[in-house]
Design a protein around this motif. Structure first.
Motif, short mmCIF file in Angstrom:
data_model
loop_
_atom_site.label_atom_id
_atom_site.label_comp_id
_atom_site.label_asym_id
_atom_site.label_seq_id
_atom_site.Cartn_x
_atom_site.Cartn_y
_atom_site.Cartn_z
N UNK A 170 2.97 -4.44 3.55
CA UNK A 170 3.80 -3.27 3.80
C UNK A 170 3.04 -1.99 3.41
N UNK A 171 3.19 -0.95 4.22
CA UNK A 171 2.59 0.35 3.89
C UNK A 171 3.74 1.35 3.74
N UNK A 172 3.79 2.01 2.58
CA UNK A 172 4.85 2.99 2.33
C UNK A 172 4.22 4.36 2.19
N UNK A 173 4.62 5.29 3.05
CA UNK A 173 4.16 6.67 2.90
C UNK A 173 5.32 7.47 2.32
N UNK A 177 7.75 3.74 6.72
CA UNK A 177 7.29 2.40 6.36
C UNK A 177 6.54 1.81 7.55
N UNK A 178 5.34 1.34 7.33
CA UNK A 178 4.51 0.80 8.41
C UNK A 178 4.03 -0.59 8.03
N UNK A 179 3.32 -1.24 8.94
CA UNK A 179 2.82 -2.57 8.65
C UNK A 179 1.31 -2.59 8.79
N UNK A 180 0.66 -3.11 7.74
CA UNK A 180 -0.79 -3.30 7.78
C UNK A 180 -1.08 -4.66 8.39
N UNK A 181 -1.97 -4.69 9.37
CA UNK A 181 -2.32 -5.95 10.04
C UNK A 181 -3.78 -6.25 9.76
N UNK A 182 -4.13 -7.54 9.83
CA UNK A 182 -5.53 -7.92 9.82
C UNK A 182 -5.94 -8.06 11.28
N UNK A 183 -6.98 -7.35 11.68
CA UNK A 183 -7.37 -7.31 13.09
C UNK A 183 -8.64 -8.11 13.35
N UNK A 220 0.86 -1.18 0.00
CA UNK A 220 0.00 0.00 0.00
C UNK A 220 0.90 1.23 0.00
N UNK A 221 1.02 1.85 -1.18
CA UNK A 221 1.84 3.05 -1.30
C UNK A 221 0.93 4.27 -1.20
N UNK A 222 1.33 5.25 -0.38
CA UNK A 222 0.48 6.42 -0.14
C UNK A 222 1.33 7.68 -0.22
N UNK A 223 0.80 8.74 -0.86
CA UNK A 223 1.50 10.02 -0.82
C UNK A 223 1.23 10.70 0.53
N UNK A 224 2.25 11.39 1.04
CA UNK A 224 2.10 12.02 2.35
C UNK A 224 1.18 13.24 2.26
N UNK A 225 0.46 13.53 3.33
CA UNK A 225 -0.40 14.73 3.46
C UNK A 225 -1.49 14.82 2.39
N UNK A 226 -1.94 13.68 1.88
CA UNK A 226 -3.08 13.71 0.98
C UNK A 226 -4.05 12.63 1.46
N UNK A 227 -5.33 13.02 1.58
CA UNK A 227 -6.29 12.03 2.07
C UNK A 227 -6.50 10.95 1.03
N UNK A 228 -6.52 9.70 1.47
CA UNK A 228 -6.90 8.60 0.59
C UNK A 228 -8.22 8.04 1.11
N UNK A 229 -9.08 7.68 0.16
CA UNK A 229 -10.35 7.02 0.50
C UNK A 229 -10.17 5.55 0.14
N UNK A 230 -10.10 4.71 1.16
CA UNK A 230 -9.96 3.27 0.93
C UNK A 230 -11.35 2.67 0.82
N UNK A 231 -11.64 2.04 -0.33
CA UNK A 231 -12.93 1.38 -0.51
C UNK A 231 -12.65 -0.11 -0.40
N UNK A 232 -13.17 -0.72 0.66
CA UNK A 232 -12.66 -2.04 1.03
C UNK A 232 -13.73 -3.11 0.95
N UNK A 233 -13.31 -4.29 0.46
CA UNK A 233 -14.22 -5.43 0.47
C UNK A 233 -13.42 -6.71 0.69
N UNK A 265 -5.27 10.22 6.17
CA UNK A 265 -4.37 11.25 5.66
C UNK A 265 -3.02 11.04 6.32
N UNK A 266 -2.10 10.32 5.64
CA UNK A 266 -0.80 10.07 6.28
C UNK A 266 -0.06 11.39 6.46
N UNK A 267 0.59 11.54 7.59
CA UNK A 267 1.27 12.80 7.87
C UNK A 267 2.77 12.60 8.07
N UNK A 268 3.23 11.36 7.93
CA UNK A 268 4.62 11.11 8.29
C UNK A 268 5.19 10.10 7.28
N UNK A 269 6.22 10.51 6.56
CA UNK A 269 6.87 9.62 5.59
C UNK A 269 7.50 8.46 6.36
#
Ligand code: CUA
Length: 472
Positions: free
Chosen positions: A352-355, A333-339, A282-295, A327-331
């Motif tokens: 992997x989540x990359x901002x 690398x993070x980890x996406x988990x299934x909760x 999941x690559x995301x640009x910093x300081x821009x809101x993303x709308x995740x549409x999930x199924x 809206x990621x605010x911090x460049x």
């Protein structure tokens, strides 16, 4: 003190319903301080006592002060009403053996004058002169100061313990504000309970020889109203604050970038509709809101990046798309988990989540688009990764949830029913679209989803088979 004639023995009346006490006193009083005494009677109740005081004319009445059947006030009023020279001693075995002496003496004027010159009893020590109300207030103030101090220290401990991961999104801030309110409440309630408990244990502990009962408290309306109203106001305040902060986390930015998120057993896949790119990262640009549409493709999963704080379940079924705004605010690398517990490999359903800065994000997107190819093996590898096949089937021979794909094509496959089958194109195709028909030996579960015929296009299935064939 008026000396009594030495030759006359002292007439003593003992008042006690307790025979042991009465006999002990009798032995003691018959030769008290070198003076002869004669116990004229032992009485056991009020009526007997009052009668004996009138008829036997005792000089000294010794009363068992612990005997609750002797009504002290009635007894003393009788003593006051009489005008005979008489002494009354109230003897207690409890409370350190205290003796209270009431004395009536007839004095000549000169004796009275002497008496007036005697020193007055020493002044009551200052701490006993403080009213109980003032003492209580002093305890309360001390405890209150300790509560404030302990609250501060506990709050400091909670905030320094790094209980929360780094805050990496605009939605994390309102969540952290709520956490902060909770830390304060936790520190205060901890201090309130522990300080009052320990203060009571230490300051109001039972001292040696003190076996008196504590005051019997039945209720305190003011206190009860206070401890009903204050928590009610607190809960209402937190509810209001919580609602406002919840509103912050779902604030809509009309320029949000849409990303379609698919969860399945056990993989994550991200589609960028603007470019058609599909990725496992999941690559995301910093300081821009993303709308995740999930199924979800199969069971309930849950999208959770702890650094972003917000969380959303993914539900299976048509038109069950759930949305989450981040809206990621911090460049970084993070980890996406299934909760959400979703099966055997739930714990490994990570991604992997990359901002990234805008420029890096554009470069990443270009690279992904250019990666598209017409080579069926490369296409099959991407399809396999995008759809989570390689989450369970290793490509390097390592054991995993399902059989490895390395060296699979062309081999003889022992099955659970004892037969053997040649792993040719047809076998691979059947295993993908109807995985429960021929189960490979050693993999008795029916873990593999049997909906790939609907999920994948026919040419995608052919590409995956080409990819498996390439893994020799
Ligand atoms: Cu998907 Cu847990």
């Amino acid at each position: 003190m008026e000396p009594l004639p030495m030759e006359e023995p002292r007439r003593i009346l003992i008042v006690s319903a307790n025979p042991l006490f009465a006999q002990g006193l009798r032995r003691l009083s018959e030769n008290w301080a070198g003076r002869r005494g004669e116990v004229v009677s032992i009485t056991k109740n009020m009526a007997e006592t009052l009668q004996a005081m009138d008829t036997l004319q005792p000089d000294l009445v010794i009363v068992d002060y612990d005997d609750e059947t002797i009504y002290r006030d009635e007894f003393l009023s009788h003593f006051v009403a009489s005008n005979r020279p008489m002494q009354v001693m109230l003897v207690s075995l409890r409370g350190g053996g205290e003796v209270v002496v009431y004395d009536r003496q007839t004095l000549t004027p000169s004796q009275a004058e002497e008496r007036m010159k005697m020193p007055w009893p020493a002044a009551v020590p200052p701490e006993e002169s403080i009213s109980p109300r003032k003492t209580n207030m002093r305890h309360l103030v001390t405890a209150a100061v300790l509560v404030v101090l302990t609250t501060f220290l506990a709050y400091l401990g909670l905030t320094k313990a790094n209980l929360l991961p780094v805050n990496a999104s605009a939605q994390a801030t309102p969540i952290d504000n709520l956490f902060n309110i909770h830390f304060i409440a936790m520190a205060f309630l901890f201090a309130l309970i522990v300080v009052f408990m320990l203060y009571s244990v230490v300051v109001f502990r039972q001292r040696p020889g003190d076996d008196e009962d504590a005051a019997h408290v039945t209720g305190n309306n003011k206190l009860e109203i206070a401890w009903t109203i204050l928590p009610l106001l607190t809960v209402l305040g937190v509810a209001l604050y919580g609602a406002r902060n919840l509103g912050e986390t779902v604030r809509i930015d009309p320029d949000a970038m849409v990303i379609n998120v698919t969860g399945g057993q056990w993989f994550w896949s991200f589609e960028y509709p603007d470019t058609g790119v599909i990725s496992q990262t999941l690559a995301l640009p910093v300081n821009r809101q993303v709308l995740l549409r999930m199924s979800s493709r199969d069971v309930i999963h849950s999208f959770w990046v702890p650094e972003f704080r917000v969380k959303q379940d993914l539900l299976p079924g048509e038109n069950m798309i759930k949305e989450l705004r981040i809206t990621p605010t911090r460049v970084g690398q993070y980890e996406l988990l299934c909760a959400e517990m979703c099966g055997v490999s739930h714990a490994y359903m990570t991604s992997q989540v990359l901002v990234m800065e805008d420029a890096d994000f554009s470069a990443w997107m270009q690279q992904q688009s250019a990666g598209a190819t017409a080579d069926p093996v490369a296409l099959g590898e991407k399809v396999a990764k995008d759809n989570g096949c390689t989450a369970c089937h290793s490509v390097d021979g390592k054991p995993s949830v399902g059989p490895t794909w390395k060296g699979l094509y062309g081999s003889q496959r022992p099955l659970e029913d004892g037969t053997t089958v040649q792993a040719d194109d047809d076998y691979l195709y059947r295993s993908i679209v109807d995985p429960h028909a021929q189960i490979a030996q050693g993999f008795p579960g029916t873990v593999m989803p049997n909906n790939y015929e609907e999920v994948l296009e026919q040419d995608q299935i052919r590409d995956v088979i080409e990819f498996i064939k390439s893994l020799k």
